[in-house]
Design an enzyme around this catalytic site. Sequence first.
Site, PDB file in Angstrom:
ATOM      1  N   HIS A  63       0.795  -1.237  -0.033  1.00 36.24           N
ATOM      2  CA  HIS A  63      -0.095  -0.144   0.040  1.00 36.24           C
ATOM      3  C   HIS A  63       0.820   1.146  -0.027  1.00 36.24           C
ATOM      4  CE1 HIS A  63       0.958   0.595   4.264  1.00 36.24           C
ATOM      5  NE2 HIS A  63       0.668  -0.561   4.367  1.00 36.24           N
ATOM      6  N   ASP A  64       0.323   2.200  -0.849  1.00 33.41           N
ATOM      7  CA  ASP A  64       1.177   3.564  -0.780  1.00 33.41           C
ATOM      8  C   ASP A  64       2.320   3.710  -1.430  1.00 33.41           C
ATOM      9  OD1 ASP A  64      -1.333   4.825   0.786  1.00 33.41           O
ATOM     10  OD2 ASP A  64      -0.649   3.651   2.316  1.00 33.41           O
ATOM     11  N   GLY A  92       5.131  -1.012   3.052  1.00 34.81           N
ATOM     12  CA  GLY A  92       4.007   0.146   2.495  1.00 34.81           C
ATOM     13  C   GLY A  92       5.085   1.448   2.555  1.00 34.81           C
TER      14      GLY A  92
END
Length: 271
Positions: free
Chosen positions: A127-128, A145
Amino acid sequence: MSGIAASAVIHPLAVVEDGAVIGENVKIGPFCHVGPKVTLGDGCELLSHVSVTGLTTIGRNARIFPCAVIGGEPQSIHHEGEETTLSIGDNCTMREGVTMNAGTVGGGGKTVVGNNNLFLANSHVAHDCQLGDHIILSNNVMLAGHVTVEDRAILGGGSAVHQFTRVGRHAFIGGLSAVSYDVIPYGMLNGNPGVLGGLNVVGMTRAGIERSVIHRVRRAFKQIFEGEASARANAAAIREEYLDCPQVIEILDFIAAESDRALSSPFRGKN
């Protein structure tokens, strides 16, 4: 673009949910699942057993191999089901078992992958993450992340990158390396813990950088990491000397930028 293009070829054993946007000449093989908020650009090919879900946009001419899961929810204890996004550019290849997660609200809500990238089997983009163009993630590479990987970086098989770490442009990460700290552009890191061993001279040569420039970058590397002060202070001190060398200035700008992680060096991690 809206709906399913007339030229798209969808296998009868695939599931494409209502609402999905499917571009021209897309091919979706058997046992694939495409969610209702997915957009597939022109010329994409999902071979078989591929899952594309969430609010995911994939650009033109992607090839996605069996058992890849693209756009899944972030693997974060802070995620509470909010709608976040994954955006992938043009001409990306995702081999068997690749996983890419959408962003988190706390991280800006989006995972972004650029153009012309190659993700080999079982590599993971968390994520991200923010990825540039012409990047190669070899088999089993793991990005935690909020990782940033800049253009034309290459990560060797089984390497793992700590959350919030930056990997600079044209950097090379050796296989099975643990990347716990930022890696400068053109840097070459190996080992666990990862040690910055020097410059990615092979990559620089392939990029058309002249030998005389490579020698200057090497000299700057020594000044930065072997000088009397800290690497950041050394980098600031030599800036005026290299204003005519974009490659060195790129490294100096990278070092000067704000970051959540410290800087990889030839000494960090050594006893």
